[in-house]
Design an enzyme around this catalytic site. Structure first.
Site, PDB file in Angstrom:
ATOM      1  CB  CYS A  30     -25.279  44.016  -9.869  1.00 57.34           C
ATOM      2  SG  CYS A  30     -25.308  42.401  -9.049  1.00 57.34           S
ATOM      3  CB  ILE A 261     -12.107  24.204   3.993  1.00 65.30           C
ATOM      4  CG1 ILE A 261     -10.612  24.026   4.227  1.00 65.30           C
ATOM      5  CG2 ILE A 261     -12.341  24.949   2.680  1.00 65.30           C
ATOM      6  CD1 ILE A 261      -9.897  23.299   3.108  1.00 65.30           C
ATOM      7  CB  ALA A 263     -17.351  27.112   0.207  1.00 70.40           C
ATOM      8  N   GLY A 265     -21.223  31.854  -1.577  1.00 68.88           N
ATOM      9  CA  GLY A 265     -21.311  32.590  -2.843  1.00 68.88           C
ATOM     10  C   GLY A 265     -21.665  31.723  -4.038  1.00 68.88           C
TER      11      GLY A 265
END
Length: 471
Positions: A30, A261, A263, A265
């Site tokens: 950022c 698994i 995830a 983001g």
């Protein structure tokens, strides 16, 4: 890294390995535009944590330049390529956080020029800085006028490069509604930046770009900032179910369709908490929260993914624009019953020196008072008001609760009736039938149906920045 460090705090004996295909495992993406503009002077400030520091402090095995090229779910193994050395590693639980990649549109001659860049990581910023220092460009085109595009435009301009902003949508900052984005466009134009909307770039050259209407824009340096695409190639190969725009589908525990698994983001689909629709919200705060939450979940804590509302802010020279929740345009597409209300109020007491105006907009359900979203523009105090309204949305407060909120008050900091209180009062008047309003886009129809427009503003109000353009 939010997931890895939280896991270490919760599981002191766990073996935690982080694979990063690039040279930096934890950096402040950022902050990249502000490094280009010179506000962030030291490149090292962009490096949040190094692999060695993470090993020393958290006993996390961080492997940079290690690209995971395959997942073998049936074996609970991954295949890693480390500078040509390929090996396998086993896992009990695997967390995917591949992020997103810049969306590159179909543009002629892209492969034939060396002056077109995207900005997503530190190698990207190094390439842009190296090009600027070597070629000394005089002009630049920023293609895409979202948050990152506008930050890049401001910072390139501050380096003395004349910037033209090109946006294919009808107005810049598409997450904002038209009348709110108009203030940002006015500020950019006052700073001398030409803005082209409603057109796309179709061809590039070493010193210019070409638009679909055959117009040409001088550009020694072109930044593509038209959006991002979830980086889910690896997940797809592993048989993980994908959804909207190829993003990874996860459940309320961030687990994918493949057991063990997970995830988080920019690569995952999230639920918009207001509309309950699947969406992509690629922002730093939700991503960091997701990292911590998935670590909690893997560690057996009773945590769930509640979704996001999409709260964002951008500075353009002397003006700040921010939004949270749904825009009026989105609410219309969803077919929701809504009203929108605008107010103008000072960031602090008007009699105290240095006050400036904030234009605040709120979209709400007039029947039950549910707050759908809010937007604000102004020189100061915009972040505070949008943060309050974002908190109100998350907490399921309604317009009827806003006047009840109590804020710190002294003349240098605010007003006895804060803008958030005031927009609550204004919305309540509409919901209770005490007053009526129409939106700017409804004015032409109202006038054609015989309504009259009576301007009751005083001369000082008419002179206020931007408001002379009401009609």
């Amino acid at each position: 890294m939010s997931a890895a460090t939280r896991l270490r705090r919760l599981q002191q004996d766990a073996e935690i390995i982080v694979f990063e295909k690039g040279p930096y495992v934890s950096f402040a993406n950022c902050g990249l535009p502000y490094y280009i503009g010179g506000e962030i002077v030291e490149r090292e400030k962009l490096i949040v944590q190094s692999a060695s520091a993470l090993k020393k402090r958290f006993d996390i095995d961080v492997r940079e330049f290690s690209e995971v090229i395959e997942i073998q779910p049936e074996k609970h193994e991954i295949i890693v390529n480390n500078n040509g050395k390929v090996y396998s590693e086993s896992y009990d639980q695997l967390i995917l956080s591949p992020g997103a990649k810049p969306l590159v549109p179909q543009i002629e001659n892209l492969s034939d020029v060396d002056n077109v860049f995207t900005l997503r990581n530190i190698p990207d910023v190094d390439s842009i800085i190296a090009y600027i220092e070597k070629k000394q460009p005089k002009t630049a085109a920023v293609v895409g006028a979202g948050f990152i595009g506008l930050e890049m435009a401001e910072n390139l301009e501050k380096r003395g490069i004349k910037v033209t902003i090109i946006e294919r949508d009808t107005h810049l900052l598409p997450p904002l509604d038209t009348e709110m984005a108009a203030f940002v466009q006015e500020e950019l134009e006052n700073q001398g930046l030409p803005i082209i909307t409603g057109h796309s770039v179709v061809r590039v050259a070493k010193d210019r770009v070409y638009l679909e209407n055959d117009a040409e824009v001088s550009s020694d340096l072109t930044i593509l900032s038209v959006g991002i695409q979830p980086e889910t190639t690896l997940a797809k190969k592993a048989g993980v179910n994908l959804g909207l725009r190829g993003a990874i589908i996860v459940d309320e525990h961030y687990e994918t369709s493949v057991k063990d698994i997970f995830a988080v983001g920019d690569a995952i689909l999230v639920k918009n908490q207001i509309s309950d629709e699947d969406t992509l919200i690629s922002l730093a705060s939700p991503a960091n929260r997701q990292g911590r939450q998935v670590a909690d979940i893997i560690s057996g804590l009773p945590v769930t993914n509640k979704g996001s509302i999409g709260t964002a802010i951008v500075r353009t020279f002397n003006l700040t624009a921010a939004s949270t929740g749904l825009s009026e345009k989105t609410v219309q597409k969803l077919g929701l019953d809504y009203k929108a209300v605008h107010i103008t109020a000072n960031d602090h007491a008007g009699y105290y020196p240095g006050s400036s105006s904030i234009v605040l907009k709120m979209i709400f359900n007039p029947e039950n008072g549910e707050i759908y979203g809010a937007q604000a523009v102004g020189q100061k105090g915009v972040d505070k008001r949008i943060d309050i309204l974002a908190t109100a949305i998350k907490a399921n407060l309604t317009i009827f609760d806003l006047p009840e909120l109590e804020f710190t008050y002294a003349p240098p900091f605010g007003s006895a009736k804060d803008p958030v209180n005031m927009i609550g009062y204004a919305a309540m008047n509409i919901a209770m039938g005490i007053s009526e309003n129409i939106q700017w886009h409804e004015l032409a129809d109202e006038l054609s149906n015989g309504r009259r427009l009576l301007d009751v503003r005083n001369p000082s109000e008419i002179k206020k920045r931007g408001f002379q353009k009401l009609y």
